[in-house]
Write a protein that holds these residues in place. Sequence first.
Motif, PDB file in Angstrom:
ATOM      1  N   ILE A   1       5.224  35.004  18.355  1.00 38.47           N
ATOM      2  CA  ILE A   1       4.856  35.327  16.969  1.00 38.47           C
ATOM      3  C   ILE A   1       3.985  34.229  16.369  1.00 38.47           C
ATOM      4  O   ILE A   1       2.994  34.506  15.683  1.00 38.47           O
ATOM      5  CB  ILE A   1       6.130  35.557  16.114  1.00 38.47           C
ATOM      6  N   LEU A   2       4.347  32.967  16.642  1.00 38.64           N
ATOM      7  CA  LEU A   2       3.606  31.829  16.072  1.00 38.64           C
ATOM      8  C   LEU A   2       2.372  31.459  16.902  1.00 38.64           C
ATOM      9  O   LEU A   2       1.566  30.627  16.458  1.00 38.64           O
ATOM     10  CB  LEU A   2       4.526  30.615  15.949  1.00 38.64           C
ATOM     11  N   GLY A   3       2.251  32.036  18.095  1.00 40.26           N
ATOM     12  CA  GLY A   3       1.086  31.748  18.942  1.00 40.26           C
ATOM     13  C   GLY A   3       1.126  30.368  19.561  1.00 40.26           C
ATOM     14  O   GLY A   3       0.090  29.731  19.742  1.00 40.26           O
ATOM     15  N   ILE A   4       2.331  29.882  19.887  1.00 42.28           N
ATOM     16  CA  ILE A   4       2.459  28.568  20.526  1.00 42.28           C
ATOM     17  C   ILE A   4       3.064  28.745  21.918  1.00 42.28           C
ATOM     18  O   ILE A   4       3.650  29.784  22.234  1.00 42.28           O
ATOM     19  CB  ILE A   4       3.316  27.598  19.681  1.00 42.28           C
ATOM     20  N   LYS A   5       2.947  27.710  22.755  1.00 44.19           N
ATOM     21  CA  LYS A   5       3.445  27.765  24.124  1.00 44.19           C
ATOM     22  C   LYS A   5       4.509  26.696  24.344  1.00 44.19           C
ATOM     23  O   LYS A   5       4.627  25.745  23.569  1.00 44.19           O
ATOM     24  CB  LYS A   5       2.281  27.567  25.098  1.00 44.19           C
TER      25      LYS A   5
END
Length: 201
Positions: free
Chosen positions: A134-138
């Motif tokens: 959802i936050l676009g982080i890895k």
Amino acid sequence: MEEQLNTLNIKSKEVGLKMHKVKTKFMTNYENDDTIQIENASIEKVQKYKYLGKSTCMKDLTNEEVDIRIRAGWSCFGKNREIFLDKNMPLSLKKQVYDQCILPTMTYGCQTWSLTKIIGNKLKVAQRAMERKILGIKIKDKIPCKNIRQQTHIKDVVLFVERLKRDWAGHVARMSDNRWAKRATEWQPRIGKRSRGRQPL
């Protein structure tokens, strides 16, 4: 059981209902070679069956059930990916969709789970993976889970399951009649006694 099923079949026909012989199954909690016949058709005996999205068996299938619910949660996430992966969509709307669609899907039937640390960790790992999406982080960004939760404000799945289990326990405790839920909770085996602590089934 055969007599009762045949009676049910006859009474059903009287009101225009028909029993599907292939879909009708039976299961017992003891080993036997008995067969059931309805109108000369044999009913299949099974070790487990799925009803309303939940597997029922005489063994503890909680781990398998949790895996099924997590897959269902990811499937629901995929169906709503245009909302979750849209960078222009407000985070508050994403949280609302998550709490109303994915959380109930992942925790369906959780009131009957024996909630262990392993099961809790499985649910948490799946939820954290969804929050990162959802936050676009890895994962390699190494952002602490606490910081991620402060951004998403999504309900913690394990706390949600614990609350549902408490609500169900209160509901069963308040039952004043002899329903199956009450009888199964207070059941004592004929031989010996129940073991201490949480029952495996």
